[in-house]
Design a protein around this motif. Structure first.
Motif, mmCIF file in Angstrom:
data_model
loop_
_atom_site.group_PDB
_atom_site.id
_atom_site.type_symbol
_atom_site.label_atom_id
_atom_site.label_comp_id
_atom_site.label_asym_id
_atom_site.label_seq_id
_atom_site.Cartn_x
_atom_site.Cartn_y
_atom_site.Cartn_z
ATOM 1 N N GLY A 233 0.772 -1.238 -0.034
ATOM 2 C CA GLY A 233 -0.020 0.200 0.136
ATOM 3 C C GLY A 233 0.797 1.218 -0.092
ATOM 4 N N VAL A 234 1.997 1.344 0.716
ATOM 5 C CA VAL A 234 2.836 2.352 0.779
ATOM 6 C C VAL A 234 3.616 2.684 -0.666
ATOM 7 N N THR A 235 3.978 1.449 -1.223
ATOM 8 C CA THR A 235 4.505 1.868 -2.551
ATOM 9 C C THR A 235 3.542 2.314 -3.542
ATOM 10 N N TYR A 236 2.208 1.882 -3.466
ATOM 11 C CA TYR A 236 1.297 2.207 -4.388
ATOM 12 C C TYR A 236 0.798 3.803 -4.174
ATOM 13 N N CYS A 237 1.240 4.209 -3.028
ATOM 14 C CA CYS A 237 0.914 5.610 -2.593
ATOM 15 C C CYS A 237 2.089 6.453 -3.332
ATOM 16 N N GLN A 238 3.204 5.987 -3.328
ATOM 17 C CA GLN A 238 4.247 6.680 -3.735
ATOM 18 C C GLN A 238 4.261 6.840 -5.312
ATOM 19 N N LEU A 239 3.684 5.718 -5.754
ATOM 20 C CA LEU A 239 3.520 5.672 -7.409
ATOM 21 C C LEU A 239 2.284 6.422 -7.689
ATOM 22 N N GLY A 240 1.384 7.057 -6.716
ATOM 23 C CA GLY A 240 0.207 7.825 -6.906
ATOM 24 C C GLY A 240 -0.959 7.113 -7.345
ATOM 25 N N GLN A 241 -0.935 5.671 -7.085
ATOM 26 C CA GLN A 241 -2.046 4.825 -7.377
ATOM 27 C C GLN A 241 -2.797 4.574 -5.911
ATOM 28 N N LEU A 242 -3.938 5.424 -5.878
ATOM 29 C CA LEU A 242 -4.565 5.437 -4.448
ATOM 30 C C LEU A 242 -5.479 4.208 -4.432
ATOM 31 N N GLU A 243 -6.120 3.881 -5.613
ATOM 32 C CA GLU A 243 -7.237 2.833 -5.157
ATOM 33 C C GLU A 243 -6.734 1.435 -4.881
ATOM 34 N N PRO A 244 -5.473 1.111 -5.667
ATOM 35 C CA PRO A 244 -4.989 -0.233 -5.036
ATOM 36 C C PRO A 244 -4.085 0.237 -3.711
ATOM 37 N N ALA A 245 -3.754 1.153 -3.489
ATOM 38 C CA ALA A 245 -3.063 1.342 -2.018
ATOM 39 C C ALA A 245 -4.293 1.060 -1.133
ATOM 40 N N MET A 246 -5.588 1.585 -1.265
ATOM 41 C CA MET A 246 -6.591 1.565 -0.161
ATOM 42 C C MET A 246 -6.853 0.092 -0.161
ATOM 43 N N ASP A 247 -6.907 -0.448 -1.337
ATOM 44 C CA ASP A 247 -7.196 -2.051 -1.089
ATOM 45 C C ASP A 247 -6.257 -2.624 -0.161
ATOM 46 N N ALA A 248 -4.852 -2.244 -0.560
ATOM 47 C CA ALA A 248 -3.971 -3.060 0.065
ATOM 48 C C ALA A 248 -3.728 -2.688 1.722
ATOM 49 N N PHE A 249 -4.127 -1.411 1.954
ATOM 50 C CA PHE A 249 -4.127 -1.241 3.420
ATOM 51 C C PHE A 249 -5.434 -1.838 4.225
ATOM 52 N N HIS A 250 -6.300 -1.938 3.616
ATOM 53 C CA HIS A 250 -7.673 -2.485 3.964
ATOM 54 C C HIS A 250 -7.525 -3.948 4.259
ATOM 55 N N GLU A 251 -6.846 -4.720 3.310
ATOM 56 C CA GLU A 251 -6.425 -6.099 3.567
ATOM 57 C C GLU A 251 -5.574 -6.488 4.590
ATOM 58 N N SER A 252 -4.391 -5.334 4.627
ATOM 59 C CA SER A 252 -3.485 -5.586 5.662
ATOM 60 C C SER A 252 -3.958 -5.185 7.147
ATOM 61 N N LEU A 253 -4.794 -4.206 7.198
ATOM 62 C CA LEU A 253 -5.423 -3.981 8.564
ATOM 63 C C LEU A 253 -6.373 -5.137 8.966
ATOM 64 N N ARG A 254 -7.219 -5.821 8.025
ATOM 65 C CA ARG A 254 -7.918 -7.010 8.296
ATOM 66 C C ARG A 254 -7.061 -8.141 9.195
ATOM 67 N N ARG A 255 -5.834 -8.275 8.369
ATOM 68 C CA ARG A 255 -5.046 -9.363 8.711
ATOM 69 C C ARG A 255 -4.039 -9.109 10.058
ATOM 70 N N THR A 256 -3.660 -7.935 10.151
ATOM 71 C CA THR A 256 -2.880 -7.648 11.134
ATOM 72 C C THR A 256 -3.524 -7.861 12.553
ATOM 73 N N ASP A 257 -2.370 -8.446 13.139
ATOM 74 C CA ASP A 257 -2.683 -8.596 14.901
ATOM 75 C C ASP A 257 -3.088 -7.225 15.458
ATOM 76 N N VAL A 258 -3.721 -6.877 16.414
ATOM 77 C CA VAL A 258 -3.991 -6.014 17.153
ATOM 78 C C VAL A 258 -2.915 -5.400 17.565
ATOM 79 N N LEU A 259 -1.865 -6.174 18.206
ATOM 80 C CA LEU A 259 -0.887 -5.791 19.072
ATOM 81 C C LEU A 259 0.519 -5.641 18.101
ATOM 82 N N ALA A 260 0.441 -5.814 16.838
ATOM 83 C CA ALA A 260 1.706 -5.684 16.059
ATOM 84 C C ALA A 260 2.015 -4.103 16.389
ATOM 85 N N PRO A 261 3.220 -3.899 16.360
ATOM 86 C CA PRO A 261 3.562 -2.597 16.818
ATOM 87 C C PRO A 261 3.561 -1.567 15.548
#
Length: 658
Positions: A233-261
């Protein structure tokens, strides 16, 4: 070889532009340097050796961790500091060297502070606190092809989850390590600056696309890995591709443990992209929950305030911004002198000023909107106390003073007094306007006074900010008066100065500036000025009751030169009442009335109104209508009236003097 205190370990490839700056910032450290070169074709290795570094050569295998790990077993020092070539030390090195021998043996790694520059302005940076400092030969190594993670091989940590903290930030500099035990690592005094992910630097290279390929390889091996989805998602943002960035962030947040730093930074970046894409409702839903989970994260409260304000909930938005301004007090001083295992967890990755000037400024804006002028002045003052050069706060301060009824001269005095740090002026004393109450968030007195000495100023950079603020609120003459030396004038674009001169009625100065600064440049470099600059030059000629100069006509693009000639001849006839107000045959022959010509003449009239030259504007408007009538063969009123044009541009209208 006898062990020394601190060693610098780096990996490089074609870094001759940045490496000397990095090594110069460390040359007094008395350290050993290991620099692993992964295939430079420039002078990088040669430069490293001139600083006494041990240069190791390694083939690039598209694996950052592998390259990082090459030098770690070779360390002859107690501690290892990992840097990149596009980073450099700004403060804290001497203090670090003095303190390292005192660090308790239970502490084996520490965080440092990195200012990641993301723009040219002082406020355009993101602060992160990654682990870059650790004890040698204590089982530390890196893992991961890209955005490599620092891990420690020990029974105590063998079963720890690898999905851990990073200082990767949205559209901003990447770091190179993951932190596996953020809750125990103290903050060392060392501060670095990183400018490798400035927009200008990214444009010169291909780092985001390189990173994208490497992340895709990692995800091919493990498609559900949330940390790599986040980096995607970060890399998509740097490339100016916001739609795939949002998709990647959404999926990452769904899978990330709540205690992950790294999760707080993921939430921040996801919310920032949602706000940037104007998906305010989605950002609101996300932040309504997550800001409760991370109550001391100022960035989340700021973004939450934006979503509330976009929904018209201004009182709640004000409270959210105020909450952000309180976060610095809540985090407190993490401290580094004791290096205790009881040190609080690492600070969040945060945009500079999120708990200061970025919070106070929207609070002031909302207070101003509600009519609480004194409160707004106070809050803008707090913002400027946090960062003197913060443009939005200066502009807001000038605007609220203007709204409260101050004259341009008085506003200039107040702003200059604020710039000199003079205190004690009550806004109600400026011109009898008391505002609307004493405010809800600060004192009932502003931090400004009206000193008469205009000669004291801080730096030319500060003065430049002040000049633009004064001009922005319409105090053009006061802004120009500050530019009393060539050095100061050189910091202001000639086009800006010329526009201010026209607005201030200094048409002779404007013409002289144009002839001195633009005439020779346009001829010698065969370049055309932007249209607005050309128009201001022409208005300066006519405002001085002169015909367009030869240097002006030479500087005009061919497609609009005839338009200027016709307007010039007709205006000269009109001004001198030499005959009927009709184009002569020779002028008709010159005129090629195209859409381009129509646009130019319309812009000329509009700019004359904007700069306050209303008599000239009325004449130009009449000529334009006449030319259109003659061209189309029938009387025609073209465009809008001058009265309407004045309303649109915010210029007071009055009938011209005949």
């Amino acid at each position: 070889m006898q062990n020394r205190l601190l060693g610098i370990h780096m990996i490089v490839q074609n870094e001759e532009q940045y490496l000397p700056r990095c090594l110069d910032s460390l040359k007094h450290a008395g350290t050993e340097w290991f620099i692993t070169d992964t295939g430079s074709s420039d002078r990088t290795a040669e430069i490293a050796r001139t600083y006494g570094a041990t240069v190791l050569h390694a083939r690039w295998e598209e694996d950052f961790a592998q390259a990082r790990n090459i030098s770690l077993p070779l360390a002859n020092t107690d501690w290892i500091l990992v840097l990149d070539a596009d980073e450099y030390v700004t403060q804290g090195l001497e203090e670090l060297l003095n303190d390292l021998p005192k660090v308790h043996k239970s502490i084996s790694s520490m965080r440092i502070t990195i200012e990641n520059l993301v723009g040219e302005a002082a406020e355009e940076k993101v602060i992160s606190h990654p682990v870059r400092l650790f004890r040698a030969h204590q089982g530390y190594r890196y893992t991961g092809r890209i955005h490599e993670q620092l891990v420690r091989s020990s029974p105590r940590k063998a079963n720890r989850d690898a999905d851990t903290d990073t200082d990767i930030i949205i559209m901003e500099p990447h770091s190179c390590e993951e932190d596996l035990h953020a809750e125990t690592e103290p903050l060392a005094p060392l501060c670095l600056v990183h400018d490798g992910y400035l927009a200008s630097t990214i444009a010169e290279g291909n780092k985001p696309r390189r990173n994208l390929k490497m992340i895709e390889r990692e995800l091919a091996d493990d498609p559900a890995q949330p940390f790599h989805l986040y980096n995607l998602g970060v890399t998509y943002c740097q490339l100016g591709q916001l739609e795939p960035a949002m998709d990647a962030f959404h999926e990452s947040l769904r899978r990330t443990d709540v205690l992950a730093p790294y999760r707080p930074t993921l939430v921040r970046d996801y919310a920032k992209v949602l706000v940037g894409a104007e998906q305010y409702n989605a950002a609101y839903v996300l932040l309504a929950v997550e800001r409760q989970r991370y109550p001391s994260y100022a960035d989340l409260h700021l973004l939450y305030g934006v979503t509330l304000e976009q929904q018209g909930l201004e009182e709640r938005a004000y409270q959210a911004y105020a909450r952000a301004s309180d976060c610095q007090k809540e985090l407190g001083n993490t401290g580094h002198t004791e290096y205790s295992t009881s040190t609080p967890g690492a600070p969040y990755v945060t945009e500079a000023g999120s708990d200061g000037y970025r919070a106070y400024t929207p609070m002031a804006r909302l207070a101003q909107k509600r009519g609480f002028f004194q409160e707004a002045v106070h809050l803008y003052g707090l913002a400027l106390d946090s960062l003197f050069t913060y443009g939005p706060a200066w502009t807001g301060l000038a605007d609220v003073l203007q709204q409260s009824g101050e004259t341009d001269k008085k506003i200039a005095q107040i702003l200059l007094s604020r710039a000199r740090g003079i205190e004690g002026l009550d806004l109600s004393e400026c011109s009898g306007h008391s505002g609307h109450g004493n405010g809800r968030h600060g004192s009932d007195r502003s931090d400004y006074s009206t000193a008469d000495d205009p000669n004291v100023m801080t730096t030319d950079e500060h003065l430049t900010h002040m000049v633009y603020v004064l001009a922005g609120c319409g105090a053009y003459e006061q802004a120009l008066n500050l530019l009393d030396t060539d050095a100061r004038r050189a910091r202001i674009h000639a086009a800006d100065r010329m526009y201010w001169m026209l607005c201030a009625g200094k048409v002779s100065d404007a013409l002289q500036l144009a002839e001195n600064d633009w005439a020779d440049v346009c001829v010698e470099q065969h370049t055309n000025l932007p249209l607005e600059h050309r128009i201001n030059w022409g208005l300066a000629c006519w405002g001085n009751e002169l015909r367009l100069s030869d240097s002006f006509l030479v500087a005009m693009p061919p497609q609009e030169k005839d338009v200027w000639k016709v307007m010039d001849r007709l205006l000269n006839k009109l001004s001198n009442q030499l005959g009927p107000r009709e184009p002569a045959s020779e002028e008709q022959q010159l005129l090629q009335w195209s859409p381009q010509a129509q646009m130019v003449t319309e812009k000329i009239v509009e700019q004359a109104v904007k700069t306050g030259q209303l008599t000239l504007a009325e004449q130009l408007h009449e000529l334009r209508a006449m030319i259109m009538r003659d061209h189309r063969g029938a009387p025609r009123r073209f465009g809008v009236s001058l009265q309407v044009c004045c309303i649109v541009t915010g210029t007071p209208w009055q009938p011209p003097i005949s």
